[in-house]
Design a protein around this motif. Structure first.
Motif, PDB file in Angstrom:
ATOM      1  N   GLY A   1       0.783  -1.191   0.000  1.00 31.56           N
ATOM      2  CA  GLY A   1       0.000   0.000   0.000  1.00 31.56           C
ATOM      3  C   GLY A   1       0.837   1.274   0.000  1.00 31.56           C
ATOM      4  O   GLY A   1       0.393   2.305  -0.476  1.00 31.56           O
ATOM      5  N   ALA A   2       2.054   1.227   0.524  1.00 35.44           N
ATOM      6  CA  ALA A   2       2.889   2.430   0.593  1.00 35.44           C
ATOM      7  C   ALA A   2       3.212   2.949  -0.800  1.00 35.44           C
ATOM      8  O   ALA A   2       3.193   4.158  -1.035  1.00 35.44           O
ATOM      9  CB  ALA A   2       4.181   2.140   1.356  1.00 35.44           C
ATOM     10  N   ARG A   3       3.500   2.054  -1.726  1.00 33.24           N
ATOM     11  CA  ARG A   3       3.795   2.490  -3.096  1.00 33.24           C
ATOM     12  C   ARG A   3       2.616   3.256  -3.679  1.00 33.24           C
ATOM     13  O   ARG A   3       2.795   4.291  -4.307  1.00 33.24           O
ATOM     14  CB  ARG A   3       4.095   1.282  -3.992  1.00 33.24           C
ATOM     15  N   ARG A   4       1.435   2.717  -3.499  1.00 35.18           N
ATOM     16  CA  ARG A   4       0.237   3.333  -4.064  1.00 35.18           C
ATOM     17  C   ARG A   4      -0.049   4.673  -3.411  1.00 35.18           C
ATOM     18  O   ARG A   4      -0.239   5.684  -4.094  1.00 35.18           O
ATOM     19  CB  ARG A   4      -0.966   2.399  -3.888  1.00 35.18           C
ATOM     20  N   VAL A   5      -0.050   4.715  -2.092  1.00 33.29           N
ATOM     21  CA  VAL A   5      -0.376   5.942  -1.364  1.00 33.29           C
ATOM     22  C   VAL A   5       0.629   7.053  -1.662  1.00 33.29           C
ATOM     23  O   VAL A   5       0.259   8.213  -1.816  1.00 33.29           O
ATOM     24  CB  VAL A   5      -0.432   5.661   0.163  1.00 33.29           C
ATOM     25  N   LEU A   6       1.901   6.695  -1.759  1.00 29.80           N
ATOM     26  CA  LEU A   6       2.952   7.686  -1.974  1.00 29.80           C
ATOM     27  C   LEU A   6       3.320   7.866  -3.440  1.00 29.80           C
ATOM     28  O   LEU A   6       4.185   8.664  -3.769  1.00 29.80           O
ATOM     29  CB  LEU A   6       4.197   7.299  -1.179  1.00 29.80           C
ATOM     30  N   ASN A   7       2.658   7.093  -4.320  1.00 21.86           N
ATOM     31  CA  ASN A   7       2.955   7.139  -5.745  1.00 21.86           C
ATOM     32  C   ASN A   7       4.452   6.905  -5.989  1.00 21.86           C
ATOM     33  O   ASN A   7       5.109   7.630  -6.743  1.00 21.86           O
ATOM     34  CB  ASN A   7       2.498   8.454  -6.368  1.00 21.86           C
ATOM     35  N   ALA A   8       4.986   5.874  -5.332  1.00 18.91           N
ATOM     36  CA  ALA A   8       6.420   5.582  -5.378  1.00 18.91           C
ATOM     37  C   ALA A   8       6.702   4.401  -6.310  1.00 18.91           C
ATOM     38  O   ALA A   8       5.843   3.543  -6.521  1.00 18.91           O
ATOM     39  CB  ALA A   8       6.925   5.251  -3.985  1.00 18.91           C
ATOM     40  N   ASP A   9       7.901   4.365  -6.851  1.00 23.36           N
ATOM     41  CA  ASP A   9       8.315   3.249  -7.699  1.00 23.36           C
ATOM     42  C   ASP A   9       8.598   1.996  -6.879  1.00 23.36           C
ATOM     43  O   ASP A   9       8.406   0.882  -7.356  1.00 23.36           O
ATOM     44  CB  ASP A   9       9.577   3.618  -8.485  1.00 23.36           C
ATOM     45  N   ALA A  10       9.078   2.173  -5.663  1.00 24.12           N
ATOM     46  CA  ALA A  10       9.411   1.049  -4.795  1.00 24.12           C
ATOM     47  C   ALA A  10       9.164   1.439  -3.342  1.00 24.12           C
ATOM     48  O   ALA A  10       9.172   2.614  -3.000  1.00 24.12           O
ATOM     49  CB  ALA A  10      10.868   0.637  -4.976  1.00 24.12           C
ATOM     50  N   ALA A  11       8.948   0.426  -2.517  1.00 26.71           N
ATOM     51  CA  ALA A  11       8.765   0.650  -1.079  1.00 26.71           C
ATOM     52  C   ALA A  11       9.569  -0.398  -0.319  1.00 26.71           C
ATOM     53  O   ALA A  11       9.716  -1.534  -0.769  1.00 26.71           O
ATOM     54  CB  ALA A  11       7.291   0.545  -0.698  1.00 26.71           C
TER      55      ALA A  11
END
Length: 72
Positions: A1-11
């Motif tokens: 979920g962190a990738r999605r919430v933060l719009n990140a390539d990796a978590a």
């Protein structure tokens, strides 16, 4: 979920026992789990580090950063 919430390539996630004591399940100090997720994969690895609290934390940070480099 962190990738999605933060719009990140990796978590990367980290949990474990840096000390001073183990836990009620028998895990010893230095037992650490590092999770990784990107658009292709998601997994966690178990590590066993030695040393005091500061040393375990430093080894954990280094392993997490190495994992990111390894995956990219």
């Amino acid at each position: 979920g962190a990738r999605r919430v933060l719009n990140a390539d990796a978590a990367v996630s980290v949990t474990g026992l840096a000390g001073p004591d183990g836990d009620e399940f028998g895990h010893s100090v230095g037992t650490v789990f590092i999770g990784y997720a990107d658009e292709r994969t998601a997994f966690a690895r178990e590590y066993h580090f030695e040393g005091d609290r500061a040393q375990v934390r430093e080894q954990t940070i280094c392993a997490a950063l190495e994992l990111v480099l390894e995956m990219n």
